[in-house]
Design a protein around this motif. Structure first.
Motif, PDB file in Angstrom:
ATOM      1  N   ASP A 308      42.029  54.947  21.934  1.00  0.00           N
ATOM      2  CA  ASP A 308      40.756  55.620  21.646  1.00  0.00           C
ATOM      3  C   ASP A 308      39.873  54.730  20.757  1.00  0.00           C
ATOM      4  O   ASP A 308      38.660  54.667  20.938  1.00  0.00           O
ATOM      5  N   ALA A 309      40.533  54.046  19.809  1.00  0.00           N
ATOM      6  CA  ALA A 309      39.757  53.229  18.854  1.00  0.00           C
ATOM      7  C   ALA A 309      38.968  52.150  19.592  1.00  0.00           C
ATOM      8  O   ALA A 309      37.779  51.923  19.336  1.00  0.00           O
ATOM      9  N   VAL A 310      39.626  51.496  20.534  1.00  0.00           N
ATOM     10  CA  VAL A 310      38.956  50.420  21.282  1.00  0.00           C
ATOM     11  C   VAL A 310      37.854  51.011  22.153  1.00  0.00           C
ATOM     12  O   VAL A 310      36.706  50.538  22.161  1.00  0.00           O
ATOM     13  N   LEU A 311      38.181  52.072  22.892  1.00  0.00           N
ATOM     14  CA  LEU A 311      37.182  52.655  23.798  1.00  0.00           C
ATOM     15  C   LEU A 311      35.986  53.212  23.041  1.00  0.00           C
ATOM     16  O   LEU A 311      34.850  53.108  23.506  1.00  0.00           O
ATOM     17  N   GLY A 312      36.272  53.756  21.841  1.00  0.00           N
ATOM     18  CA  GLY A 312      35.189  54.348  21.055  1.00  0.00           C
ATOM     19  C   GLY A 312      34.094  53.338  20.723  1.00  0.00           C
ATOM     20  O   GLY A 312      32.920  53.711  20.584  1.00  0.00           O
ATOM     21  N   ARG A 313      34.458  52.089  20.643  1.00  0.00           N
ATOM     22  CA  ARG A 313      33.459  51.076  20.252  1.00  0.00           C
ATOM     23  C   ARG A 313      32.459  50.756  21.362  1.00  0.00           C
ATOM     24  O   ARG A 313      31.425  50.138  21.111  1.00  0.00           O
ATOM     25  N   ILE A 314      32.821  51.105  22.604  1.00  0.00           N
ATOM     26  CA  ILE A 314      31.916  50.743  23.709  1.00  0.00           C
ATOM     27  C   ILE A 314      31.616  51.927  24.632  1.00  0.00           C
ATOM     28  O   ILE A 314      31.182  51.731  25.764  1.00  0.00           O
ATOM     29  N   SER A 315      31.865  53.136  24.145  1.00  0.00           N
ATOM     30  CA  SER A 315      31.549  54.291  24.993  1.00  0.00           C
ATOM     31  C   SER A 315      30.628  55.232  24.228  1.00  0.00           C
ATOM     32  O   SER A 315      30.337  55.019  23.045  1.00  0.00           O
ATOM     33  N   GLY A 316      30.159  56.279  24.916  1.00  0.00           N
ATOM     34  CA  GLY A 316      29.253  57.244  24.283  1.00  0.00           C
ATOM     35  C   GLY A 316      28.004  56.547  23.788  1.00  0.00           C
ATOM     36  O   GLY A 316      27.421  55.727  24.500  1.00  0.00           O
ATOM     37  N   ASN A 318      27.775  54.159  21.945  1.00  0.00           N
ATOM     38  CA  ASN A 318      27.931  52.697  21.812  1.00  0.00           C
ATOM     39  C   ASN A 318      27.939  51.978  23.166  1.00  0.00           C
ATOM     40  O   ASN A 318      28.178  50.785  23.229  1.00  0.00           O
ATOM     41  N   ALA A 319      27.715  52.710  24.262  1.00  0.00           N
ATOM     42  CA  ALA A 319      27.925  52.128  25.600  1.00  0.00           C
ATOM     43  C   ALA A 319      26.828  51.155  26.017  1.00  0.00           C
ATOM     44  O   ALA A 319      27.041  50.319  26.903  1.00  0.00           O
ATOM     45  N   LYS A 320      25.672  51.269  25.434  1.00  0.00           N
ATOM     46  CA  LYS A 320      24.534  50.391  25.758  1.00  0.00           C
ATOM     47  C   LYS A 320      24.259  50.343  27.259  1.00  0.00           C
ATOM     48  O   LYS A 320      24.018  49.268  27.825  1.00  0.00           O
ATOM     49  N   GLY A 321      24.385  51.446  27.920  1.00  0.00           N
ATOM     50  CA  GLY A 321      24.057  51.510  29.356  1.00  0.00           C
ATOM     51  C   GLY A 321      25.066  50.853  30.270  1.00  0.00           C
ATOM     52  O   GLY A 321      24.804  50.666  31.460  1.00  0.00           O
ATOM     53  N   SER A 322      26.247  50.513  29.750  1.00  0.00           N
ATOM     54  CA  SER A 322      27.199  49.740  30.572  1.00  0.00           C
ATOM     55  C   SER A 322      27.994  50.628  31.528  1.00  0.00           C
ATOM     56  O   SER A 322      28.220  51.807  31.259  1.00  0.00           O
ATOM     57  N   PHE A 323      28.436  50.035  32.628  1.00  0.00           N
ATOM     58  CA  PHE A 323      29.368  50.663  33.577  1.00  0.00           C
ATOM     59  C   PHE A 323      30.576  49.755  33.687  1.00  0.00           C
ATOM     60  O   PHE A 323      30.415  48.557  33.942  1.00  0.00           O
ATOM     61  N   PHE A 324      31.773  50.314  33.551  1.00  0.00           N
ATOM     62  CA  PHE A 324      32.997  49.508  33.783  1.00  0.00           C
ATOM     63  C   PHE A 324      33.256  49.565  35.290  1.00  0.00           C
ATOM     64  O   PHE A 324      33.912  50.467  35.792  1.00  0.00           O
ATOM     65  N   THR A 325      32.705  48.599  36.009  1.00  0.00           N
ATOM     66  CA  THR A 325      32.709  48.679  37.479  1.00  0.00           C
ATOM     67  C   THR A 325      33.988  48.145  38.110  1.00  0.00           C
ATOM     68  O   THR A 325      34.133  48.165  39.326  1.00  0.00           O
ATOM     69  N   ASN A 326      34.924  47.638  37.293  1.00  0.00           N
ATOM     70  CA  ASN A 326      36.212  47.201  37.831  1.00  0.00           C
ATOM     71  C   ASN A 326      36.900  48.402  38.520  1.00  0.00           C
ATOM     72  O   ASN A 326      36.940  49.496  37.966  1.00  0.00           O
ATOM     73  N   GLY A 327      37.439  48.200  39.715  1.00  0.00           N
ATOM     74  CA  GLY A 327      38.116  49.327  40.369  1.00  0.00           C
ATOM     75  C   GLY A 327      38.703  48.948  41.701  1.00  0.00           C
ATOM     76  O   GLY A 327      38.436  47.863  42.222  1.00  0.00           O
ATOM     77  N   TYR A 328      39.530  49.831  42.230  1.00  0.00           N
ATOM     78  CA  TYR A 328      40.226  49.572  43.502  1.00  0.00           C
ATOM     79  C   TYR A 328      40.091  50.792  44.406  1.00  0.00           C
ATOM     80  O   TYR A 328      40.080  51.923  43.921  1.00  0.00           O
ATOM     81  N   THR A 329      40.074  50.546  45.683  1.00  0.00           N
ATOM     82  CA  THR A 329      40.063  51.651  46.652  1.00  0.00           C
ATOM     83  C   THR A 329      41.206  52.616  46.354  1.00  0.00           C
ATOM     84  O   THR A 329      41.072  53.823  46.498  1.00  0.00           O
ATOM     85  N   TYR A 330      42.333  52.054  45.918  1.00  0.00           N
ATOM     86  CA  TYR A 330      43.522  52.889  45.694  1.00  0.00           C
ATOM     87  C   TYR A 330      43.780  53.193  44.215  1.00  0.00           C
ATOM     88  O   TYR A 330      44.898  53.556  43.850  1.00  0.00           O
ATOM     89  N   SER A 331      42.751  53.050  43.355  1.00  0.00           N
ATOM     90  CA  SER A 331      42.933  53.484  41.959  1.00  0.00           C
ATOM     91  C   SER A 331      43.221  54.977  41.932  1.00  0.00           C
ATOM     92  O   SER A 331      42.464  55.766  42.520  1.00  0.00           O
ATOM     93  N   GLY A 332      44.294  55.360  41.277  1.00  0.00           N
ATOM     94  CA  GLY A 332      44.632  56.794  41.177  1.00  0.00           C
ATOM     95  C   GLY A 332      44.983  57.394  42.521  1.00  0.00           C
ATOM     96  O   GLY A 332      44.687  58.575  42.787  1.00  0.00           O
ATOM     97  N   HIS A 333      45.634  56.613  43.383  1.00  0.00           N
ATOM     98  CA  HIS A 333      45.975  57.117  44.719  1.00  0.00           C
ATOM     99  C   HIS A 333      46.813  58.392  44.592  1.00  0.00           C
ATOM    100  O   HIS A 333      47.849  58.388  43.915  1.00  0.00           O
ATOM    101  N   PRO A 334      46.377  59.480  45.252  1.00  0.00           N
ATOM    102  CA  PRO A 334      47.071  60.761  45.000  1.00  0.00           C
ATOM    103  C   PRO A 334      48.551  60.736  45.374  1.00  0.00           C
ATOM    104  O   PRO A 334      49.367  61.365  44.677  1.00  0.00           O
ATOM    105  N   VAL A 335      48.907  60.026  46.444  1.00  0.00           N
ATOM    106  CA  VAL A 335      50.318  60.062  46.859  1.00  0.00           C
ATOM    107  C   VAL A 335      51.171  59.228  45.889  1.00  0.00           C
ATOM    108  O   VAL A 335      52.270  59.649  45.487  1.00  0.00           O
TER     109      VAL A 335
END
Ligand SMILES: Cc1ncc(COP(=O)(O)O)c(C=O)c1O
Length: 465
Positions: A308-316, A318-335
């Motif tokens: 939380d400490a790390v994320l708190g510095r760059i979210s809400g 503090n986010a400065k309009g940023s998007f963490f666009t890293n991702g995968y088609t299968y991120s959080g794959h339900p199966v």
């Protein structure tokens, strides 16, 4: 290709198909099309069967991952049920129940305030995402130069461009373009190979000072992360001296360097705890990466947990309009996530962590007994991870070619006798399924000991030692 043509090529089934069409990890290119890897047909519990009908103990736990063993009905049912309920959703726009629930469970199990989970497809993508997160984090914070990554010789972090460049095992590097001025290496904390005459305490001081000097040399304002496995698994089960991680973490804190603990091997029970960073090595890092044991190898899945400490510095705000666009088609794959939830349930219900904590000292003691054999230089490990190091020439400070040949021959003997052992250079490495019993440990150590004795006698008869 039609069936007649295949028959002309002498196609006898899956082994020929593999030889002709399959490229394997660590493929020896000179033997492409001719290599003869055993074909596994089925598995149950701690055993696998090959196509010659051999029943083998799965000594390496697949690839450090088959925690609860093979053919568990609970996992198969969870996979089938989820596949029929919701087999996929785009993680860019929607969430699914198993991913949400798994994130909650992992946040509960992870140490400290590591409460946010990003899912990937395996270990390499987990570490790659953690490193990309570090770059993103420092860019959002306006510290655009703070990107260097300090890693260790003999560490292993994966096979993407970035994770391979952070991996310090010499034999993985030739013929790849891995050079990067963003990545720096320090020594492996290998007490067995420490400079002769240096005490373990002095070696620990040396390692910590080496890290401190590397940070100073690069400039703390340029160092973004320290990336480390709690113990170097594929580097040969190298367990650092006690206090190592804690002292390095202190230096990271002084310079606002993210400590990324790569728990792809150690998480989910291997050392008797859900995560090893805090419970075994006494640190709460900023990010933990995991994979393998999270599904006991039933389906691919990996991820990272961020504090939380790390994320708190760059979210809400503090986010400065940023998007963490890293991702995968299968991120959080339900199966995959459903398989992981069922796996965590089995580990809890069957008290597998407790079983590992009870069994591991016996496993270490039995592996340790092999040190009395004449050509065994070191035995080591922690939890259900063990390593036996073949040393044919005690005067050599490094492993020799004959040491590596010996380990390979030992592993082949073990295979013939019904035990799979992972050969890594001159080391025979074991990380069996976590459900292993004391009797099965005796069988493993018995086969390994007899194989070492046999190869030792052969080397003597050949006049090579
Ligand atoms: C510590 C560690 N990190 C990362 C990886 C890469 O994981 P994967 O092979 O799932 O991509 C491995 C694989 O063995 C590993 O041991």
């Amino acid at each position: 290709m039609n069936i007649e043509v295949r028959h002309e090529l002498g196609d006898e089934g899956p082994k020929d198909a593999a030889r002709q069409h399959l490229i394997n990890p660590s493929e020896e290119m000179a033997k492409l099309g001719r290599s003869d890897r055993p074909l596994f047909t089925h598995a149950d519990g701690i055993y696998v069967w090959d196509d010659a009908g051999r029943k083998l103990i799965d000594g390496p736990g697949g690839m450090w991952c088959t925690q609860i063993g093979y053919a568990r009905r609970e996992i198969a049912d969870a996979i089938r049920d989820q596949a029929m309920t919701l087999s996929y959703n785009s993680p860019w726009y929607f969430v699914n129940e198993p991913a949400a629930e798994l994130a909650r469970r992992i946040a509960e199990l992870a140490p400290g305030d590591l409460n946010h989970v990003f899912f990937t497809t395996g270990g390499s993508s987990a570490v790659d995402s953690a490193l990309r997160f570090m770059q993103f984090y420092n860019n959002v914070l306006g510290r655009t130069n703070k990107k260097a990554i300090i890693c260790r010789i003999d560490g292993y972090h994966g096979s993407t461009q970035l994770t391979a460049a952070c991996s310090g095992r010499a034999w993985n590097r030739p013929n790849f373009d891995l050079a990067s001025d963003q990545i720096a290496f320090i020594s492996a904390p290998n007490t067995f190979r420490r400079p002769r005459g240096m005490s373990e305490a002095a070696f620990l001081d040396f390692l910590v000072e080496e890290f401190r000097s590397k940070v100073a040399e690069l400039g703390p304002e340029n160092v973004g992360a320290f990336l480390a496995e709690p113990l170097l698994a594929s580097g040969g089960v190298i367990v650092p001296p006690k206090g190592y991680h804690k002292r390095i973490l202190e230096i990271c804190r002084q310079h606002d360097i993210l400590y990324i603990s790569d728990e792809v091997v150690t998480a989910f029970g291997r050392c008797g705890h859900w995560f090893a960073s805090e419970d075994v090595f006494d640190i709460v890092p900023d990010i933990i990466t995991f994979a393998k044991g999270v599904t006991s190898g039933y389906l691919p899945l990996g991820g990272l947990v961020i504090s939380d400490a790390v994320l708190g510095r760059i979210s809400g705000e503090n986010a400065k309009g940023s998007f963490f666009t890293n991702g995968y088609t299968y991120s959080g794959h339900p199966v995959s996530c459903a398989a992981a939830l069922a796996n965590i349930d089995v580990i809890s219900r069957d008290r597998i962590l407790e079983h590992v904590r009870e069994t591991a000292p016996y496993f270490q003691e039995r592996i340790g007994s092999l040190r009395d054999l004449p050509l065994i230089g070191d035995t080591r490990g922690t939890g259900l991870l063990g390593c036996v190091e073949c040393v044919t020439d005690p005067s050599s400070e490094q492993a020799t070619k004959l040491d590596a040949e010996m380990a390979l021959r030992v592993d082949r003997e073990c295979y013939e006798a019904g035990l799979i052992v992972r050969p890594i250079s001159n080391m025979c490495v074991l990380s069996p399924p976590l459900i292993i019993t004391r009797e099965e440990i005796d069988t493993i150590v018995g086969i390994l000991g007899r194989s070492i004795e046999k190869v030792t006698n052969e080397l003597r008869a050949e006049g090579r030692i």
